[in-house]
Design a protein around this motif. Structure first.
Motif, PDB file in Angstrom:
ATOM      1  N   GLY A  13       0.593  -4.267 -23.744  1.00 25.04           N
ATOM      2  CA  GLY A  13      -0.306  -3.391 -22.981  1.00 25.04           C
ATOM      3  C   GLY A  13       0.282  -2.964 -21.652  1.00 25.04           C
ATOM      4  N   THR A  14      -0.509  -2.219 -20.902  1.00 25.17           N
ATOM      5  CA  THR A  14      -0.089  -1.720 -19.593  1.00 25.17           C
ATOM      6  C   THR A  14       0.114  -2.863 -18.606  1.00 25.17           C
ATOM      7  N   ILE A  15      -0.629  -3.921 -18.780  1.00 24.00           N
ATOM      8  CA  ILE A  15      -0.465  -5.077 -17.888  1.00 24.00           C
ATOM      9  C   ILE A  15       0.984  -5.576 -17.947  1.00 24.00           C
ATOM     10  N   ASP A  60       1.989  -1.692 -27.514  1.00 26.87           N
ATOM     11  CA  ASP A  60       1.021  -0.773 -26.923  1.00 26.87           C
ATOM     12  C   ASP A  60      -0.205  -0.859 -27.836  1.00 26.87           C
ATOM     13  N   SER A  61      -1.357  -1.141 -27.281  1.00 27.66           N
ATOM     14  CA  SER A  61      -2.488  -1.473 -28.159  1.00 27.66           C
ATOM     15  C   SER A  61      -3.021  -0.283 -28.950  1.00 27.66           C
ATOM     16  N   LYS A  62      -2.530   0.935 -28.649  1.00 31.69           N
ATOM     17  CA  LYS A  62      -2.892   2.068 -29.524  1.00 31.69           C
ATOM     18  C   LYS A  62      -2.334   1.835 -30.923  1.00 31.69           C
ATOM     19  N   HIS A  92      -3.803  -7.989 -22.910  1.00 32.89           N
ATOM     20  CA  HIS A  92      -3.935  -7.013 -24.002  1.00 32.89           C
ATOM     21  C   HIS A  92      -3.982  -5.614 -23.404  1.00 32.89           C
ATOM     22  N   GLY A  93      -3.551  -4.619 -24.163  1.00 23.33           N
ATOM     23  CA  GLY A  93      -3.721  -3.234 -23.731  1.00 23.33           C
ATOM     24  C   GLY A  93      -5.196  -2.870 -23.666  1.00 23.33           C
ATOM     25  N   THR A  94      -5.511  -1.902 -22.820  1.00 26.54           N
ATOM     26  CA  THR A  94      -6.927  -1.526 -22.665  1.00 26.54           C
ATOM     27  C   THR A  94      -7.445  -0.683 -23.833  1.00 26.54           C
ATOM     28  N   ASP A  95      -6.526   0.020 -24.528  1.00 32.58           N
ATOM     29  CA  ASP A  95      -6.992   1.064 -25.448  1.00 32.58           C
ATOM     30  C   ASP A  95      -7.774   0.549 -26.655  1.00 32.58           C
ATOM     31  N   THR A  96      -7.402  -0.586 -27.192  1.00 30.93           N
ATOM     32  CA  THR A  96      -8.172  -1.126 -28.328  1.00 30.93           C
ATOM     33  C   THR A  96      -8.707  -2.531 -28.019  1.00 30.93           C
ATOM     34  N   CYS A 118      -6.453  -7.245 -18.958  1.00 27.42           N
ATOM     35  CA  CYS A 118      -5.654  -6.042 -19.153  1.00 27.42           C
ATOM     36  C   CYS A 118      -5.319  -5.447 -17.793  1.00 27.42           C
ATOM     37  N   ALA A 119      -4.777  -4.251 -17.816  1.00 27.65           N
ATOM     38  CA  ALA A 119      -4.564  -3.520 -16.562  1.00 27.65           C
ATOM     39  C   ALA A 119      -4.518  -2.037 -16.877  1.00 27.65           C
ATOM     40  N   MET A 120      -4.835  -1.237 -15.888  1.00 29.20           N
ATOM     41  CA  MET A 120      -4.729   0.210 -16.032  1.00 29.20           C
ATOM     42  C   MET A 120      -3.450   0.728 -15.391  1.00 29.20           C
TER      43      MET A 120
HETATM   44  C1  SIN Z   1      -2.347  -0.128 -24.247  1.00 26.07           C
HETATM   45  O1  SIN Z   1      -3.525  -0.069 -24.585  1.00 26.07           O
HETATM   46  O2  SIN Z   1      -1.561  -0.971 -24.718  1.00 26.07           O
HETATM   47  C2  SIN Z   1      -1.793   0.849 -23.266  1.00 26.07           C
HETATM   48  C3  SIN Z   1      -2.797   1.331 -22.307  1.00 26.07           C
HETATM   49  C4  SIN Z   1      -3.364   0.277 -21.421  1.00 26.07           C
HETATM   50  O3  SIN Z   1      -3.151  -0.920 -21.552  1.00 26.07           O
HETATM   51  O4  SIN Z   1      -4.088   0.701 -20.471  1.00 26.07           O
END
Ligand code: SIN
Length: 326
Positions: A13-15, A60-62, A92-96, A118-120
């Protein structure tokens, strides 16, 4: 000093993201920094007690997939079973994140805290939000009475049932909708607004048995999400039924309403044995059931969580074997 261990599982993820320039909060690559490095960047991380880190995935959680979910659930259950582990934090990524949270809520049914964070902004940002979110998640994971799957972001604790990403850019990107947050983390303390949510009678063995050996998409029931919108017709539904889809979640308008053409295709699908569930595309509120409903509602779940629920139900009911149709 808190003596029980908290385990931090890294998923990417972004974190864990890196950008070429510190001022760039969007042009970064997610899932670059490993969990050991992320944890080491916060000197006070283990001040409150022992911490173990493990990299479960780096993605990347997408791109989240069933194989990563199966591995994550297995590691969560492994650590939950250790008597000296008090709780688990998952970066974890924010997207999912909301889908993973609901999935773990269903298959792990933890009576200890499992805290997704997570993080943005990427780890390399001028002012990253990840370190504070990780510290706050650890605070929740160490909370003596905490239990169940929650998400912690921007100082707010959301339950797995309600959490939803609602903003594309702001650091405070999540909401619990009508239900409101479970609580807040303020200066290393939890302020709880309502009680922790978890299943009273854990039965994770059964749920977990259904996912633990299913690492590839072909092993999971095929459930798709479709939407009601102006000018929609039944073409996509008919094509999916022809391809052997086993479940359909429709993101209906308002209180579960459907264009007559889409409704007719969905009723035909249901008559042909496809499980159909109506959620709403509205970000707040839920589909309120009526006695004459011909298509069941999602019991308050958003379309993406209703899909997870339906996949797990199809697995548990053994209907997954019907997937050989496609
Ligand atoms: C992700 O979801 O892995 C990338 C985007 C995010 O973490 O904000």
């Amino acid at each position: 000093m808190f003596c029980q261990t908290v385990v931090i599982l890294g998923m990417g993820g972004t974190i864990a993201g890196r950008s070429a320039r510190p001022s760039d909060n969007i042009g970064y690559t997610a899932a670059q920094v490993d969990i050991v490095e992320l944890a080491a960047a916060i000197p006070s991380l283990s001040d409150q007690g022992p911490v173990i880190t493990e990299q479960v995935a780096q993605m990347d959680s997408k791109d989240m997939d069933f194989s990563a979910w199966s591995r994550l659930a297995a590691r969560v259950n492994h650590f939950l079973a250790q008597p000296d582990v008090h709780g688990i934090v998952i970066t974890h990524g924010t997207d999912t994140l909301e889908e993973t949270a609901y999935f773990l809520h269903k298959v792990c049914q933890p009576t200890k805290p499992v805290v997704l964070t997570c993080a943005m902004r990427p780890a390399t940002a001028l002012v990253p939000d990840g370190p504070q979110n990780l510290l706050d998640a650890l605070t929740v994971a160490r909370q003596p009475d905490a239990r169940g799957v929650v998400a912690v972001c921007a100082g707010t604790i959301h339950s797995a049932l309600d959490v939803q990403k609602v903003h594309t850019y702001k650091v405070d990107a999540f909401s619990s909708g009508d239900a409101g947050p479970l609580g807040y983390v303020e200066e290393g303390r939890v302020r709880l607004l309502r009680s922790w949510q978890f299943d009273q009678e854990p039965s994770w063995q059964t749920a977990m048995e259904n996912v633990e050996n299913r690492f590839t998409a072909i092993d999971w029931p095929r459930v798709e999400i479709i939407m009601n919108y102006a000018g929609v017709n039944g073409t996509v539904v008919n094509a999916l039924v022809a391809c052997g889809v086993q479940g359909l979640v429709v993101a209906a308008t308002g209180n579960g309403t459907l264009h007559h053409a889409l409704e007719s295709a969905l009723l035909n699908a249901q008559a042909a044995g496809v499980k159909v569930v109506r959620a709403t595309r509205c970000p707040n509120g839920r589909v309120l059931p009526r006695p004459d409903d011909r298509l069941p509602d999602s019991n308050g779940l958003s379309p993406v969580k209703a899909r997870v629920e339906l996949m797990l139900q199809l697995m548990t009911s053994g209907s997954a074997s019907a997937q050989q149709r496609h």
